[in-house]
Design an enzyme around this catalytic site. Structure first.
Site, PDB file in Angstrom:
ATOM      1  N   ASP A 127      45.237 135.135 116.064  1.00 26.11           N
ATOM      2  CA  ASP A 127      46.152 135.996 116.998  1.00 26.11           C
ATOM      3  C   ASP A 127      45.394 137.129 117.212  1.00 26.11           C
ATOM      4  OD1 ASP A 127      48.367 134.440 117.010  1.00 26.11           O
ATOM      5  OD2 ASP A 127      49.590 135.727 115.723  1.00 26.11           O
ATOM      6  N   THR A 183      56.224 128.825 112.476  1.00 21.94           N
ATOM      7  CA  THR A 183      57.011 129.834 112.467  1.00 21.94           C
ATOM      8  C   THR A 183      58.473 129.324 112.498  1.00 21.94           C
ATOM      9  OG1 THR A 183      55.528 130.986 114.192  1.00 21.94           O
ATOM     10  CG2 THR A 183      57.681 132.104 113.566  1.00 21.94           C
ATOM     11  N   GLY A 210      58.054 130.181 117.952  1.00 22.99           N
ATOM     12  CA  GLY A 210      57.642 129.697 119.486  1.00 22.99           C
ATOM     13  C   GLY A 210      56.412 130.286 119.876  1.00 22.99           C
ATOM     14  N   GLY A 211      55.688 130.925 119.066  1.00 26.40           N
ATOM     15  CA  GLY A 211      54.481 131.796 119.701  1.00 26.40           C
ATOM     16  C   GLY A 211      54.817 132.680 120.860  1.00 26.40           C
ATOM     17  N   SER A 254      51.365 140.247 117.182  1.00 22.71           N
ATOM     18  CA  SER A 254      52.301 139.184 116.951  1.00 22.71           C
ATOM     19  C   SER A 254      53.347 139.147 118.043  1.00 22.71           C
ATOM     20  CB  SER A 254      52.898 139.176 115.666  1.00 22.71           C
ATOM     21  OG  SER A 254      54.003 138.415 115.565  1.00 22.71           O
ATOM     22  N   SER A 255      54.062 137.909 118.140  1.00 24.44           N
ATOM     23  CA  SER A 255      55.046 137.861 119.256  1.00 24.44           C
ATOM     24  C   SER A 255      56.569 137.715 118.526  1.00 24.44           C
ATOM     25  CB  SER A 255      54.867 136.914 120.297  1.00 24.44           C
ATOM     26  OG  SER A 255      53.753 136.748 120.856  1.00 24.44           O
ATOM     27  N   ARG A 296      53.000 141.560 108.022  1.00 27.11           N
ATOM     28  CA  ARG A 296      51.835 141.008 108.638  1.00 27.11           C
ATOM     29  C   ARG A 296      50.872 140.740 108.022  1.00 27.11           C
ATOM     30  NH1 ARG A 296      51.127 137.338 112.501  1.00 27.11           N
ATOM     31  NH2 ARG A 296      49.727 137.849 114.250  1.00 27.11           N
TER      32      ARG A 296
END
EC number: 2.3.2.2
Length: 565
Positions: free
Chosen positions: A422, A382, A469-470, A447-448, A100
């Protein structure tokens, strides 16, 4: 007189033990079918090429990501970050690699506040240098390759270098993304590359990228150091600072990818593992699946409507906790063990009714107003890919540059991320306390991304999956893991099924799919419904109990799944 027979039997036992060890080793090394599922056919081909050359799942992952940098620049690349789960077959274990992005060392708490002290509009914060974090993907891949690579590092970049030099055919998805209602041509060299003569390139055009070929050649020859120090790093820093950002050469040189302990829970007779913080995906997916399993056990017979309702209610509860408590655990205290404990989850599951929605859920450890920023309006970026190699090792990797084409800043033929958006823009939570996802120097934004590896009772990979997809990623992944492992659906069928999403608000149903038919039934249960496109990008590998391997690719994008024999 008895010493010789005893010695003889000792030798005989030793002999047969040795034969058994050798036979077991040969069985373990017997090649099994491999599988690659990725978001672009050329990326899939690169992964297959590595596996056919005797490469590992990690080798394939590096080749795939290098090609995605070229052919899917709107979604991911070496200018962004990633999370990677790795399953090692000998000995059986799951590892979590954190690539990340990190915030620059000079960043301030008010970084995303206007002069009047209010949070910036999200789309105003995206373009330019102010949202660029230190890219982490390459350091992460190098860290994983040091332990699990089978092929030389330089060999892994050759498919991408070849395509960048010779050109690739622009797909309809890339062409369409260049026509979305965002100012994508505000910065050079992106404008000249994607908008020659002022117009976006069209599908079918052959596009070369000599700058990226040069960048990848440097990285192939010198390792990730070529990216984090020297001319490439200097160009990144100059570009970011020249467009309002805080990134420095010291930030680049000091970046570290991390190996962390995955978060795992026993659910539906499987050990399901995900990424730990700063990914909220692993914890929240596990919460949702655990709550769903507990709530389903209280219902004697379920219809498809009931199963989806229970999933959506579990998702409300999971997101209520996600939005209130989660952040980078290296910077803030997060009650991880409590949130994943059986007692806590059982208490939360008791709130779920099969006959009535609970509406907006409160977080379980307190009851303040939810403090997270609202969901982003647009997120088509993503990418996710899944790999199973011939030795039974697996990779589930989700990577991103955040928004479509990231910050719109292009350096060395690749796009730079805008992942700092984010972070929570307002550093204070609703009750005035510091928010766990506030921006801080060196911190990784929440993060997702939710790569998942599920193991069966023999500790073999049963399901390898993830999605872009966020914040919807969590719902996309949880739904498919539930459908495959709890409902017994085939992977591709589960991927193609219409998505149902709840992020502790309205329930979203995917338009023009069977999910839309659930509208009346869910409304009768108290759901507020929105119907629209839900563009997941699920790519997975399923290993059935009899050893048969299936791949799954999301038809909502343009990826493929290819078996390697």
């Amino acid at each position: 007189m008895t010493s010789k027979p005893i010695a003889f039997w000792h030798l005989l036992v030793l002999f047969w033990s040795l034969l058994l060890v050798l036979a077991t080793a040969r069985a373990d090394e017997t090649p099994q079918p491999g599988m690659v599922a990725a978001a672009h056919p050329l990326a899939t081909e690169a992964g297959v090429e590595m596996l056919e050359s005797g490469g590992s799942a990690i080798d394939a992952a590096i080749a795939i990501q290098a090609v995605l940098t070229l052919v899917e620049p709107q979604s991911s690349g070496i200018g962004g970050g990633a999370f990677l789960l790795h399953y090692a077959n000998q000995p059986a274990r799951v590892q979590a690699y954190d690539g990340r992005e990190t915030a620059p060392s000079a960043i301030k708490p008010d970084h995303f506040l206007t002069e009047s002290g209010t949070p910036m509009d999200f789309l105003d914060a995206v373009p330019g240098g102010q949202a660029v974090g230190v890219p982490g993907t390459l350091r992460m891949l190098e860290l994983a390759h040091e332990e699990h690579g089978a092929l030389p590092w330089e060999a892994l970049f050759q498919p991408a270098i070849r395509l960048a030099e010779q050109g690739f055919e622009v797909t309809p998805r890339l062409a369409d993304m260049l026509r979305i209602d965002l100012p994508l041509d505000a910065f050079e060299p992106m404008a000249g590359y994607f908008f020659p003569a002022g117009e976006p390139i069209s599908a079918g055009v052959t596009l070369t990228n000599p700058d990226l070929a040069d960048t990848l050649t440097r990285i192939a020859n010198r390792g990730a150091e070529a990216f984090y120090e020297g001319p490439i790093a200097e160009s990144i820093v100059a570009t970011v600072q020249g467009n309002g950002g805080k990134l420095t050469r010291e930030d680049m040189a000091g970046y570290q990818a991390l190996e962390r302990e995955p978060v795992c829970r026993s659910i539906a007779d499987h050990s399901i593992c995900g990424m730990p913080l700063p990914s909220s995906g692993g914890m929240t997916v596990l919460q949702i699946l655990s709550l769903l399993e507990m709530a389903s056990a209280e219902v004697e017979a379920t219809t498809r409507l009931t199963r989806r309702h229970l999933l959506l209610e579990a998702s409300r509860l999971g997101f209520a906790d996600r939005n209130e408590y989660l952040g980078d655990a290296d910077f803030v205290d997060v009650p991880v063990e409590t949130l994943l404990s059986n007692d806590y989850l059982a208490e939360r599951a008791a709130l779920i009714s099969p006959t009535q929605s609970l509406g907006t859920a409160s977080p379980g450890l307190a009851n303040p107003e939810s403090a997270m920023s609202s969901a982003k309006r647009i997120n088509h970026s993503t990418s996710h890919f899944s790999v199973l190699d011939a030795r039974g090792n697996a990779v589930s990797m989700t990577s991103s540059i955040e928004m479509p084409f990231g910050s719109r800043l292009m350096v060395g033929g690749f796009m730079l991320n805008n992942q700092l958006t984010d972070f929570r823009f307002d550093p204070e939570a609703a009750d005035g306390r510091p928010h766990p996802n506030r921006v801080q120097p060196g911190k990784r934004p929440l993060s997702s991304m939710s790569p998942v590896i599920a193991l069966d009772t023999d500790d073999q990979p049963r399901l390898i999956i993830g999605s872009p997809g966020g914040t919807r990623i969590i719902g996309y992944v949880a739904q498919r893991v539930a459908d495959v492992l709890m409902a017994g659906e085939e992977l591709q069928t589960a991927i193609e099924a219409g998505s149902v999403i709840n992020r502790n608000g309205v329930t979203e149903l995917e338009a023009e799919t069977p999910a839309e038919a659930l509208r009346a039934g869910l409304e009768a249960l108290g759901h507020e419904i929105e119907v629209g496109p839900l563009t997941s990008g699920l790519h997975g590998v399923e290993r059935l109990p009899d050893g048969v391997i299936h791949g799954g690719a999301d038809p909502r994008r343009e990826g493929t799944a290819v078996k390697v024999r």
